[in-house]
Design a protein around this motif. Structure first.
Motif, PDB file in Angstrom:
ATOM      1  N   ILE A  52     -16.109  27.916  18.801  1.00 42.05           N
ATOM      2  CA  ILE A  52     -15.889  27.770  20.336  1.00 42.05           C
ATOM      3  C   ILE A  52     -17.256  28.107  20.950  1.00 42.05           C
ATOM      4  O   ILE A  52     -17.089  26.669  21.790  1.00 42.05           O
ATOM      5  N   GLY A  53     -17.952  28.968  20.873  1.00 44.11           N
ATOM      6  CA  GLY A  53     -18.684  29.016  21.891  1.00 44.11           C
ATOM      7  C   GLY A  53     -20.011  27.940  21.866  1.00 44.11           C
ATOM      8  O   GLY A  53     -20.108  27.666  23.315  1.00 44.11           O
ATOM      9  N   PHE A  54     -19.993  27.917  20.747  1.00 41.23           N
ATOM     10  CA  PHE A  54     -20.584  27.236  20.082  1.00 41.23           C
ATOM     11  C   PHE A  54     -20.734  25.564  20.466  1.00 41.23           C
ATOM     12  O   PHE A  54     -21.999  24.910  20.830  1.00 41.23           O
ATOM     13  N   VAL A  55     -19.623  25.130  20.272  1.00 40.60           N
ATOM     14  CA  VAL A  55     -19.152  24.246  20.991  1.00 40.60           C
ATOM     15  C   VAL A  55     -19.595  23.880  22.182  1.00 40.60           C
ATOM     16  O   VAL A  55     -19.395  22.651  22.749  1.00 40.60           O
ATOM     17  N   VAL A  56     -18.890  24.309  23.273  1.00 42.80           N
ATOM     18  CA  VAL A  56     -19.212  24.473  24.770  1.00 42.80           C
ATOM     19  C   VAL A  56     -20.474  24.770  25.347  1.00 42.80           C
ATOM     20  O   VAL A  56     -20.705  24.079  25.629  1.00 42.80           O
ATOM     21  N   ILE A  57     -21.478  25.265  24.371  1.00 44.71           N
ATOM     22  CA  ILE A  57     -22.710  25.279  24.907  1.00 44.71           C
ATOM     23  C   ILE A  57     -23.502  24.621  24.320  1.00 44.71           C
ATOM     24  O   ILE A  57     -24.918  24.563  24.525  1.00 44.71           O
ATOM     25  N   GLY A  58     -22.982  23.701  22.740  1.00 45.45           N
ATOM     26  CA  GLY A  58     -23.855  22.380  22.463  1.00 45.45           C
ATOM     27  C   GLY A  58     -24.674  21.952  23.347  1.00 45.45           C
ATOM     28  O   GLY A  58     -25.711  21.728  22.880  1.00 45.45           O
ATOM     29  N   PRO A  59     -24.269  21.456  24.511  1.00 49.70           N
ATOM     30  CA  PRO A  59     -24.758  20.731  25.547  1.00 49.70           C
ATOM     31  C   PRO A  59     -26.432  21.333  25.768  1.00 49.70           C
ATOM     32  O   PRO A  59     -27.516  21.097  26.401  1.00 49.70           O
ATOM     33  N   LEU A  60     -25.956  22.740  26.322  1.00 47.05           N
ATOM     34  CA  LEU A  60     -27.146  23.547  26.884  1.00 47.05           C
ATOM     35  C   LEU A  60     -28.348  23.277  25.789  1.00 47.05           C
ATOM     36  O   LEU A  60     -29.248  23.477  25.886  1.00 47.05           O
ATOM     37  N   LEU A  61     -27.916  24.173  24.062  1.00 44.19           N
ATOM     38  CA  LEU A  61     -28.467  24.032  23.375  1.00 44.19           C
ATOM     39  C   LEU A  61     -29.394  22.419  22.538  1.00 44.19           C
ATOM     40  O   LEU A  61     -30.400  22.992  22.051  1.00 44.19           O
ATOM     41  N   ALA A  62     -28.769  21.543  22.803  1.00 46.44           N
ATOM     42  CA  ALA A  62     -29.176  20.418  22.322  1.00 46.44           C
ATOM     43  C   ALA A  62     -30.507  20.248  23.052  1.00 46.44           C
ATOM     44  O   ALA A  62     -31.284  20.126  22.526  1.00 46.44           O
ATOM     45  N   GLY A  63     -31.395  20.394  24.334  1.00 50.37           N
ATOM     46  CA  GLY A  63     -31.847  19.824  24.974  1.00 50.37           C
ATOM     47  C   GLY A  63     -33.192  20.578  24.045  1.00 50.37           C
ATOM     48  O   GLY A  63     -34.701  20.440  23.632  1.00 50.37           O
ATOM     49  N   GLY A  64     -32.866  22.080  23.847  1.00 49.12           N
ATOM     50  CA  GLY A  64     -34.059  22.883  23.397  1.00 49.12           C
ATOM     51  C   GLY A  64     -34.560  22.705  21.878  1.00 49.12           C
ATOM     52  O   GLY A  64     -35.405  22.762  21.362  1.00 49.12           O
ATOM     53  N   ASN A  73     -33.849   9.860  23.738  1.00 51.63           N
ATOM     54  CA  ASN A  73     -32.590   8.899  23.725  1.00 51.63           C
ATOM     55  C   ASN A  73     -31.957  10.054  23.093  1.00 51.63           C
ATOM     56  O   ASN A  73     -30.457  10.276  23.947  1.00 51.63           O
ATOM     57  N   ALA A  74     -32.071  11.364  22.462  1.00 49.39           N
ATOM     58  CA  ALA A  74     -31.234  12.167  22.429  1.00 49.39           C
ATOM     59  C   ALA A  74     -30.915  13.100  22.652  1.00 49.39           C
ATOM     60  O   ALA A  74     -30.189  14.058  23.360  1.00 49.39           O
ATOM     61  N   LEU A  75     -32.296  13.031  24.047  1.00 47.63           N
ATOM     62  CA  LEU A  75     -32.047  13.909  25.446  1.00 47.63           C
ATOM     63  C   LEU A  75     -31.070  13.304  26.720  1.00 47.63           C
ATOM     64  O   LEU A  75     -31.116  14.631  27.176  1.00 47.63           O
ATOM     65  N   ARG A  76     -30.906  12.523  26.703  1.00 48.23           N
ATOM     66  CA  ARG A  76     -30.908  11.724  27.411  1.00 48.23           C
ATOM     67  C   ARG A  76     -29.149  12.007  28.227  1.00 48.23           C
ATOM     68  O   ARG A  76     -29.021  12.066  29.251  1.00 48.23           O
ATOM     69  N   ASN A  77     -28.488  12.031  27.123  1.00 52.56           N
ATOM     70  CA  ASN A  77     -27.255  12.499  27.408  1.00 52.56           C
ATOM     71  C   ASN A  77     -27.194  14.111  26.731  1.00 52.56           C
ATOM     72  O   ASN A  77     -25.867  14.036  25.605  1.00 52.56           O
ATOM     73  N   PRO A  78     -27.029  15.153  26.576  1.00 45.95           N
ATOM     74  CA  PRO A  78     -26.942  16.563  26.067  1.00 45.95           C
ATOM     75  C   PRO A  78     -25.547  16.397  25.418  1.00 45.95           C
ATOM     76  O   PRO A  78     -25.311  17.140  24.509  1.00 45.95           O
ATOM     77  N   ARG A  79     -24.331  15.721  26.783  1.00 45.29           N
ATOM     78  CA  ARG A  79     -22.629  16.809  26.476  1.00 45.29           C
ATOM     79  C   ARG A  79     -22.449  15.027  25.268  1.00 45.29           C
ATOM     80  O   ARG A  79     -22.044  16.254  24.171  1.00 45.29           O
ATOM     81  N   ARG A  80     -22.928  14.383  25.010  1.00 43.94           N
ATOM     82  CA  ARG A  80     -22.679  13.900  23.872  1.00 43.94           C
ATOM     83  C   ARG A  80     -23.040  14.372  22.851  1.00 43.94           C
ATOM     84  O   ARG A  80     -23.001  14.402  21.739  1.00 43.94           O
ATOM     85  N   THR A  81     -24.939  14.573  23.061  1.00 49.47           N
ATOM     86  CA  THR A  81     -25.070  15.047  21.718  1.00 49.47           C
ATOM     87  C   THR A  81     -25.407  16.063  21.172  1.00 49.47           C
ATOM     88  O   THR A  81     -24.471  16.064  19.922  1.00 49.47           O
ATOM     89  N   GLY A  82     -24.431  16.381  22.127  1.00 44.72           N
ATOM     90  CA  GLY A  82     -23.684  18.364  21.945  1.00 44.72           C
ATOM     91  C   GLY A  82     -22.296  17.957  21.177  1.00 44.72           C
ATOM     92  O   GLY A  82     -22.413  18.805  20.936  1.00 44.72           O
ATOM     93  N   ALA A  83     -21.972  17.451  21.674  1.00 46.65           N
ATOM     94  CA  ALA A  83     -20.551  16.995  21.022  1.00 46.65           C
ATOM     95  C   ALA A  83     -20.356  15.996  19.874  1.00 46.65           C
ATOM     96  O   ALA A  83     -19.720  16.186  18.554  1.00 46.65           O
ATOM     97  N   PHE A  97     -29.589  18.581  14.139  1.00 51.04           N
ATOM     98  CA  PHE A  97     -29.449  19.419  15.642  1.00 51.04           C
ATOM     99  C   PHE A  97     -28.084  19.698  14.535  1.00 51.04           C
ATOM    100  O   PHE A  97     -28.268  21.335  14.564  1.00 51.04           O
ATOM    101  N   GLY A  98     -26.650  18.965  14.558  1.00 49.44           N
ATOM    102  CA  GLY A  98     -26.055  19.537  13.873  1.00 49.44           C
ATOM    103  C   GLY A  98     -25.708  20.717  12.898  1.00 49.44           C
ATOM    104  O   GLY A  98     -25.387  21.040  12.639  1.00 49.44           O
ATOM    105  N   ALA A  99     -26.576  20.079  12.086  1.00 45.55           N
ATOM    106  CA  ALA A  99     -26.873  21.294  10.491  1.00 45.55           C
ATOM    107  C   ALA A  99     -27.695  22.406  10.894  1.00 45.55           C
ATOM    108  O   ALA A  99     -26.847  23.080  10.371  1.00 45.55           O
ATOM    109  N   LEU A 100     -28.965  22.014  12.253  1.00 46.08           N
ATOM    110  CA  LEU A 100     -29.079  23.941  12.482  1.00 46.08           C
ATOM    111  C   LEU A 100     -28.092  24.692  13.012  1.00 46.08           C
ATOM    112  O   LEU A 100     -28.311  25.544  12.467  1.00 46.08           O
ATOM    113  N   LEU A 101     -27.816  23.915  13.562  1.00 49.37           N
ATOM    114  CA  LEU A 101     -26.140  24.936  14.214  1.00 49.37           C
ATOM    115  C   LEU A 101     -25.408  25.534  13.657  1.00 49.37           C
ATOM    116  O   LEU A 101     -24.906  26.519  13.222  1.00 49.37           O
ATOM    117  N   GLY A 102     -25.279  24.496  12.316  1.00 51.56           N
ATOM    118  CA  GLY A 102     -23.745  24.643  11.374  1.00 51.56           C
ATOM    119  C   GLY A 102     -24.241  25.392  10.296  1.00 51.56           C
ATOM    120  O   GLY A 102     -23.247  27.120  10.142  1.00 51.56           O
TER     121      GLY A 102
END
Length: 859
Positions: A453-465, A488-498, A790-795
């Motif tokens: 759950i933490g990674f899901v919530v913090i995903g947009p913050l991690l997306a940028g880096g 384009n991937a960085l434009r909306n971190p929330r969308r990329t994170g989700a 990005f999703g693969a690295l986190l997962g």
């Protein structure tokens, strides 16, 4: 009514954008409904089978299990004298009674010595042909067996192995090998769930399975007219007295069904668990879909607010769209679930478990559960986007489309994500540091949930880096197109994170299970290398015990330095602390087993445990019952006498092989257990003369050619068999996880498709200033690849952390080697890039076909 009309108009106006979300709901609901229909059908099939094959009352030997299994320590079925049949026939209310003999501890082979046992794990049953079986089997070819040289086989087994009348078969039991020719083939009149059944005449069955005539395993009793089964049971018991197991048809069917239900419930809840994972991934897809639709309709919503629509009306409008989406997806999912269940039945049929679609069971609760689950999950997933839509102000109609980011909400989200991730990490740390595996399992489960759950919530913050790092490594080499894909991937971190989080969940579980499975194999291999001091292991994969004839064949094999027999049985222990332990295992082996298995001792010498009237116990057992060297344990052997055994060694409990074993010599066991009650060997170990391993291996295989039920394995073979078993289990789990990954891929496709629509004017302007179609498509594909990676690295990172923690708990059970399967991890990571490319194909193609002038003119 206005809200409903608006919702319907918007839903059908964006039906293409809703399609992929509907597919996600459809797949998830289909998996749930398919699981329920499939397991209900399996239960119905077994119910009908057990009801059809159970006589009104069945009398069994005392040693038979409730479900009628006929296994025993000596490999022969528990039997009762034929005089029981006479007594049963004399009982009041008995119309007829017939004695039968059957066993499941058998192997049947054809003329080429190939096993005819089912590959599905269903039993092989050899029994006497009787009137009760004639009710459920119809002879369609040949005749029933009438002599020692005849055997009848069921149609399914005959078709699978291309058997015909006159073919030679061999029935191999603990008694020996019996040769016969097929005299008949019988068809099931009820659905056969995969068992292979062979019939002999009664006398031949007695001699082949038990070794003597005048005995039965069961007596099937039919009630006279007007006599109920419970009354008949009471009458039979009155005539027989104690010492026998007497069950009504219902009790027999219930006992059999209880055994099946245990397996079915495990399969059912495991599959529902994976369906839940697919639902979880689908939630991200739905949230993303509605979030982007709300963002694209900001001006429209603002105008609605300006002309008088309230926040609640806007909110209800979006939720009504979600309700429609959930209904459509769920209704289709229920239908697809029934189709999935039929597909699973066909798959089981190809594996040997035959299930008839005429038994298809669709309970009224199944579609209700599917509809409620699909609709509720969809509406809940759309709640946050709907709430965000309700907050759109009338002034938004004067701005360009696209809702401004809420900085305060972003900071709160980041803080909550960090706290949850930190709490999950701390729970995993606590799990890794416990002293008992049972104590750490709760912390491990809590750590997995919180960190996920933490990674899901913090995903947009991690997306940028993470996206910037991936962009620097992968995209910069593509010049301006690569930089635009990164932006384009960085434009909306929330969308990329989700979007990345949807893929992250499935891959995290893949990585975790890969680490656990690989560590189990590595640990077991390490234990084999360190502790097993023998060259060959002889055993039956089906659990059939090793007969004395096979043991003699092993001992007569040239080139062997020693042969060790290994067997076990049940006994009642009376420990020094006065406790009585019923039905406790004790292992009997030759003294050479102390050399064949180098088990660590914490007190005494293991070789002394094989002295007369001696034994060993493991450390945990000794501590629990106040046992030390020299203590005496009273051991009452089942079917034998009671012995007072002296504890000569205490072994370590921190082992993998033979964990918890209590050892004694076969000679001591033979002193207290009559020869006809002695258990057969479960395993036989053989060690070659020095430098003769290859020759002895070939000689052993030749010596056991006439015993095809047993496998000869050297240590390399044994390690490979262990690896294959775990690999098959993991492949099954990966197959179930594939559903969640497919839903995640749909999420990537949907996100890209909606983002292309959102950027229509921007794409038109880029095309107008010189960006080619090829470059545009490449940009969208690279954006998709970055999101997938990005999703693969986190997962993968998260899953390896879970797996490493789980291995710490396994280490407490003796599995001490942590093995990271890097080839699998790397392959999954690279595969994620291909997933990204695949997901981008349709959105990139559509973007490339846009008319430049129309795109520029888009509002």
């Amino acid at each position: 009514m206005t809200v409903l009309k608006t919702s319907l108009r918007n839903f059908f106006a964006h039906k293409g954008r809703m399609a992929l979300s509907a597919i996600a709901v459809l797949l998830s609901v289909a998996f749930v409904c398919g699981t329920l229909v499939f397991t209900d059908t399996m239960n119905t099939t077994f119910d009908k089978l057990f009801q059809a094959t159970s006589s009104d009352v069945t009398v069994s030997a005392k040693g038979a299990s409730d479900s009628g299994e006929t296994t025993s320590d000596n490999g022969r079925p528990p039997v009762m004298p034929a005089s029981v049949l006479t007594k049963v026939r004399a009982a009041q209310g008995v119309k007829s009674a017939e004695g039968t003999v059957f066993s499941t501890s058998v192997t049947v082979v054809d003329a080429e010595k190939d096993s005819l046992s089912p590959s599905s794990g269903a039993p092989t049953i050899v029994g006497s042909w009787n009137g009760n079986d004639a009710r459920t089997m119809k002879i369609t070819s040949g005749t029933a067996p009438k002599g020692p040289d005849q055997v009848m086989v069921d149609r399914d087994t005959a078709d699978k192995h291309h058997l015909e009348l006159g073919d030679e078969l061999a029935v191999i039991s603990a008694v020996g090998t019996h040769d016969a020719r097929i005299s008949g083939i019988a068809d099931f009149q009820v659905t056969n769930p995969g068992a292979a059944i062979f019939y002999l005449d009664t006398r031949t069955a007695q001699q082949t399975l038990v070794g003597r005539t005048g005995v039965f395993t069961n007596v099937n009793v039919t009630a006279a007219s007007g006599v109920s089964d419970p009354q008949l049971k009471k009458n039979v018991l009155a005539g027989l007295g104690t010492g026998y197991k007497v069950q009504t048809a219902k009790e027999t069917a219930d006992a059999n069904q209880k055994d099946v239900e245990g397996f079915m419930n495990v399969m059912k809840y495991a599959m529902l668990g994976f369906a839940g994972i697919a639902f979880l991934v689908g939630i991200f897809l739905i949230i993303n879909t509605f979030s982007m639709l709300v963002a694209q309709r900001t001006r429209e919503i603002g105008l609605m607010r300006a002309i008088g629509s309230s926040r609640k009306q806007v909110n209800r409008s979006v939720l009504a769209e979600a309700l429609l989406l959930g209904l459509v997806g769920s209704v289709l999912g229920v239908g697809a679930g029934v189709g999935l269940a039929v597909g699973l039945m066909k798959l089981m049929g190809s594996m040997g478990m035959h299930l008839s679609t005429s038994d298809l069971a669709v309970a009224w609760t199944t579609p209700v559960v599917g509809l409620i689950l699909g609709v509720v999950v969809t509406v809940l997933a759309a709640y946050l986007p709907a709430r965000r839509a309700g907050k759109v102000s009338p002034m938004a109609a004067l701005r360009d489309a696209g809702a401004p980011a809420d900085a305060k909400a972003g900071r709160v989200r980041a803080l909550v994500g960090v706290l949850l991730t930190g709490a999950g990490g701390y729970c995993l740390y606590l799990a890794a540091g416990v002293g008992k595996a049972a104590d750490g399992s709760l912390w491990l489960g809590l750590g997995i949930v919180l960190s996920l759950i933490g990674f899901v919530v913090i995903g947009p913050l991690l997306a940028g880096g993470v996206v910037r790092v991936l962009g620097a490594v992968l995209l910069r080499m593509f010049g301006p197109v690569g930089r635009m894909a990164e932006r384009n991937a960085l434009r909306n971190p929330r969308r990329t994170g989700a979007t990345g989080a949807a893929l992250m969940i499935g891959l995290a579980l893949v990585a975790c299970l890969s680490v656990v499975g690989s560590s189990m194999v590595a640990s077991a291999t390490d234990q084999l290398d360190k502790t097993v001091g023998t060259d060959f292991i002889i055993q039956s994969d089906s659990g059939q015990l090793v007969t004395p004839q096979a043991v003699k064949a092993v001992k007569d094999t040239p080139g062997l330095a020693r042969v060790t027999e290994y067997r076990s049985m049940k006994a009642d222990y009376t420990t020094p602390d006065g406790k009585l332990l019923k039905d406790t295992d004790i292992t009997a082996a030759d003294p050479t087993y102390a050399t064949d298995l180098r088990t660590k001792t914490v007190a005494g010498n293991l070789k002394d445990a094989y002295r007369p009237d001696s034994m060993s116990v493991h450390e945990k057992f000794a501590k629990a019952h106040g046992i030390h060297l020299g203590s005496t344990i009273k051991v009452a052997f089942q079917g034998g006498r009671t012995a007072n055994l002296t504890v000569r060694a205490i072994t370590s409990s921190d082992v993998v092989i033979d964990q918890g074993a209590k050892y004694m010599s076969i000679a001591t066991l033979a002193k207290y257990v009559p020869a006809d009650k002695m258990p057969l060997d479960q395993l036989v170990f053989a060690t070659a003369d020095k430098g003769q391993q290859d020759a002895a291996y070939k000689a052993l295989k030749t010596a056991l050619h006439d015993y095809p039920q047993y496998k000869v394995r050297d240590q390399t073979d044994y390690k490979q068999a262990l690896k294959d078993q775990i690999g098959q289990l993991l492949n099954m789990i990966y197959g179930l996880l594939a559903l969640a990954i497919i839903v995640a891929i749909l999420g990537v496709v949907n996100t890209l498709a909606l983002s292309v629509v959102e950027r229509t004017r921007e794409i038109g302007l880029m095309r107008a200033i010189g960006l080619s179609r090829r470059q545009l498509r490449r940009m969208i594909r690279m954006e998709s690849v970055v999101i997938a990676l990005f999703g693969a690295l986190l997962g993968l990172g998260l899953g390896m952390g879970w797996g490493a923690t789980a291995q710490k708990l396994l280490a407490l059970e003796g599995l001490k080697v942590l093995d990271i399967p890097w080839p699998t991890i790397i392959a999954v990571f690279l595969g994620s890039a291909f997933v990204g490319l695949f997901a981008a194909l349709i959105p990139a193609f559509r973007a490339g076909r846009m008319n430049v002038l129309n795109a520029i003119a888009t509002e």
